[in-house]
Design an enzyme around this catalytic site. Structure first.
Site, PDB file in Angstrom:
ATOM      1  N   PRO A   2       0.828  -1.203   0.000  1.00 10.53           N
ATOM      2  CA  PRO A   2       0.000   0.000   0.000  1.00 10.53           C
ATOM      3  C   PRO A   2       0.864   1.256   0.000  1.00 10.53           C
ATOM      4  O   PRO A   2       1.813   1.363   0.767  1.00 10.53           O
ATOM      5  CB  PRO A   2      -0.818  -0.129   1.287  1.00 10.53           C
ATOM      6  CG  PRO A   2      -0.047  -1.069   2.145  1.00 10.53           C
ATOM      7  CD  PRO A   2       0.620  -2.013   1.203  1.00 10.53           C
ATOM      8  N   GLU A   3       0.530   2.190  -0.866  1.00 10.07           N
ATOM      9  CA  GLU A   3       1.268   3.445  -0.955  1.00 10.07           C
ATOM     10  C   GLU A   3       0.333   4.592  -0.582  1.00 10.07           C
ATOM     11  O   GLU A   3      -0.758   4.359  -0.065  1.00 10.07           O
ATOM     12  CB  GLU A   3       1.871   3.576  -2.355  1.00 10.07           C
ATOM     13  CG  GLU A   3       2.784   2.391  -2.681  1.00 10.07           C
ATOM     14  CD  GLU A   3       3.428   2.439  -4.059  1.00 10.07           C
ATOM     15  OE1 GLU A   3       3.528   3.544  -4.645  1.00 10.07           O
ATOM     16  OE2 GLU A   3       3.832   1.381  -4.558  1.00 10.07           O
ATOM     17  N   LYS A  60       3.039   6.966   4.088  1.00  8.08           N
ATOM     18  CA  LYS A  60       2.335   5.686   4.143  1.00  8.08           C
ATOM     19  C   LYS A  60       2.006   5.281   5.565  1.00  8.08           C
ATOM     20  O   LYS A  60       1.836   4.103   5.866  1.00  8.08           O
ATOM     21  CB  LYS A  60       3.187   4.615   3.440  1.00  8.08           C
ATOM     22  CG  LYS A  60       3.339   4.886   1.946  1.00  8.08           C
ATOM     23  CD  LYS A  60       4.178   3.842   1.252  1.00  8.08           C
ATOM     24  CE  LYS A  60       5.637   4.098   1.421  1.00  8.08           C
ATOM     25  NZ  LYS A  60       6.455   3.139   0.638  1.00  8.08           N
ATOM     26  N   TYR A 107      -6.555 -12.629  10.326  1.00 12.41           N
ATOM     27  CA  TYR A 107      -5.361 -11.792  10.179  1.00 12.41           C
ATOM     28  C   TYR A 107      -5.518 -10.437  10.861  1.00 12.41           C
ATOM     29  O   TYR A 107      -4.645  -9.574  10.750  1.00 12.41           O
ATOM     30  CB  TYR A 107      -5.048 -11.574   8.694  1.00 12.41           C
ATOM     31  CG  TYR A 107      -4.856 -12.856   7.924  1.00 12.41           C
ATOM     32  CD1 TYR A 107      -3.818 -13.737   8.243  1.00 12.41           C
ATOM     33  CD2 TYR A 107      -5.713 -13.204   6.888  1.00 12.41           C
ATOM     34  CE1 TYR A 107      -3.647 -14.920   7.551  1.00 12.41           C
ATOM     35  CE2 TYR A 107      -5.545 -14.388   6.188  1.00 12.41           C
ATOM     36  CZ  TYR A 107      -4.507 -15.243   6.519  1.00 12.41           C
ATOM     37  OH  TYR A 107      -4.341 -16.417   5.824  1.00 12.41           O
ATOM     38  N   ARG A 126       0.817 -10.688   6.086  1.00 13.34           N
ATOM     39  CA  ARG A 126       2.242 -10.971   5.951  1.00 13.34           C
ATOM     40  C   ARG A 126       3.071 -10.501   7.148  1.00 13.34           C
ATOM     41  O   ARG A 126       4.250 -10.764   7.230  1.00 13.34           O
ATOM     42  CB  ARG A 126       2.771 -10.344   4.652  1.00 13.34           C
ATOM     43  CG  ARG A 126       2.051 -10.885   3.420  1.00 13.34           C
ATOM     44  CD  ARG A 126       2.701 -10.404   2.156  1.00 13.34           C
ATOM     45  NE  ARG A 126       4.011 -11.002   1.977  1.00 13.34           N
ATOM     46  CZ  ARG A 126       4.874 -10.599   1.052  1.00 13.34           C
ATOM     47  NH1 ARG A 126       4.572  -9.600   0.261  1.00 13.34           N
ATOM     48  NH2 ARG A 126       6.053 -11.188   0.945  1.00 13.34           N
ATOM     49  N   LYS A 167      21.439  15.604  -5.797  1.00 15.90           N
ATOM     50  CA  LYS A 167      21.434  14.157  -5.587  1.00 15.90           C
ATOM     51  C   LYS A 167      22.026  13.422  -6.791  1.00 15.90           C
ATOM     52  O   LYS A 167      21.542  13.559  -7.907  1.00 15.90           O
ATOM     53  CB  LYS A 167      19.998  13.657  -5.352  1.00 15.90           C
ATOM     54  CG  LYS A 167      19.256  14.373  -4.234  1.00 15.90           C
ATOM     55  CD  LYS A 167      19.826  14.025  -2.876  1.00 15.90           C
ATOM     56  CE  LYS A 167      18.997  14.655  -1.756  1.00 15.90           C
ATOM     57  NZ  LYS A 167      19.524  14.314  -0.422  1.00 15.90           N
TER      58      LYS A 167
END
Length: 408
Positions: A2-3, A60, A107, A126, A167
């Site tokens: 998930p973002e 997130k 879960y 997970r 960068k």
């Protein structure tokens, strides 16, 4: 994983359905890997009887504000998800909890029942998520260490160009760095780079002003649209790379081939025909000899972003005997930030490579080893001397005469 859009959809679902309601009951899983730094009893007692005041998000991460602290904070990991019974909340890959499953799901890590009967649950199959109980989540790690939120605190085009110019790392790795900009994960980074026609390995500092403008535009449009449709991928534009990046084998988009490349420790989906290296990197890439392709294909596609095989140091080839070996143990990383590579995200699994052990068997075993190494010498010329030396050792071993290894 998930973002930003998926976590924002979860935050909105709580804000729209739970604000002003009192927590009647709370059940926390006995899972110290996910429930971080607090006992289940203390967690349940701290929430029961409290009223939900607001729901917040940065990058997130999401937290629920109650009428008094501490507040529950959720770092979603690879498969964390918010479910509200009877309310449609966006689902995404890896959440793995279906409508036909028991409720609350097996879960479930935090289950909450509100005073009007509404029930919600944070699930994680997970177990890479982190659930914490904090007095002020915004001012402590990991949230305090995040860069500006890609939706709420977007950089201007000039700010982005100035930041990139400092960068020298690959642009894909930089976008995944949550301390640089928070909320962007693997699929968003691949999408915005595809739309901006920038190669994932292009040095951030080498991107032109025009390229930066395209990147700024695609980042804004991808984030805003995916949030607008509550991260429902079926409502993403048909020409987005998103729809074609999950295949088991490289596919095509608009007639152009999609390929996968390693950017940092993450797998990137990109379109070589459109996303080409530029400047000095293009010259170096053209001069670099092409490596022989491997017979072993990457069958995981862009999904290998979270499960990657570690290579032996130095990239040397290893050989394995015909004897069966036990499956390699999986090494798990409990962080979900993409810049764990750097980046974050983080969060990832690695499989330890099998290593060859030296055998102390008979001379017959030595001859077998020598023959095997001799075959390998066709593809690994650097080991030729070693192979000859071992063949000589094997021959001398049969006569019992001492022999001396020839120096390289």
């Amino acid at each position: 994983m998930p973002e930003l859009p998926e976590v924002e959809a979860a935050r909105r679902a709580i804000a729209e359905n739970c604000i002003g309601k009192r927590i009647k009951r709370c059940v926390v899983a006995d899972d110290t890997k996910v429930i971080d730094g607090v006992s289940r009893g203390d967690f349940e007692a701290s929430l029961t009887g409290k009223t939900i005041v607001a729901a917040h998000r940065k990058g997130k991460n999401m937290w629920i504000q109650l009428d008094s602290p501490p507040f529950p904070s959720f770092q979603f990991g690879m498969a964390g998800a918010i479910y509200i019974k009877g309310v449609a909340v966006t689902k995404y890959k890896r959440s793995a909890v279906s409508d036909t499953d028991e409720w609350p799901s097996k879960y479930s890590k935090v289950f909450i029942e509100l005073d009007d009967g509404l029930e919600l649950s944070f699930t994680d199959k997970r177990r890479f998520a982190k659930v914490r109980l904090l007095k002020n989540p915004a001012i402590v790690a990991p949230i305090s260490e995040l860069g500006p939120d890609a939706l709420l605190e977007p950089m201007t085009e000039d700010e982005l160009f100035k930041a990139l110019s400092k960068k020298k790392i690959a642009i894909k790795a930089l976008l995944l760095d949550q301390s640089f900009i928070s909320g962007v994960g693997n699929w968003i980074a691949d999408e915005v780079l595809y739309q901006a026609k920038i190669h994932p390995l292009q040095s951030a500092a080498s991107i032109s002003k025009e390229g930066c403008a395209a990147l700024h535009k695609s980042l804004k449009e991808v984030i805003e649209h995916s949030v607008e449709v509550d991260a429902d991928s079926s409502r993403f534009p048909a020409d987005w790379l998103f729809h074609s990046r999950w295949g088991k084998k490289p596919g095509k988009i608009n007639g152009k081939a999609i390929d996968f490349i390693k950017a940092g420790s993450r797998t990137s989906a990109y379109v070589p025909e459109l996303q080409k290296l530029s400047g000095d990197q293009a010259v170096k890439a053209a001069a670099k000899p092409q490596k022989k392709s491997s017979n072993k294909k990457n069958n995981d596609g862009a999904e290998s972003e979270d499960e990657e095989v570690a290579k032996p140091k130095g990239g040397k080839k290893t050989t394995q005997s015909k004897a069966k070996k036990p499956p390699a143990k999986r090494k798990t990383d409990t962080s979900d930030e993409d810049n764990d590579d750097d980046d974050d995200d983080d969060d990832d699994e690695e499989e330890k490579p099998a290593t060859k052990k030296k055998s102390k068997g008979s001379s017959g075993n030595k001859r077998s080893t020598a023959r095997k190494k001799s075959k390998e010498s066709d593809s690994d010329d650097g080991d030729e001397d070693d192979v000859k030396a071992e063949v000589e050792v094997a021959k001398k071993a049969q006569t019992g005469r001492p022999t001396r290894m020839r120096a390289k």
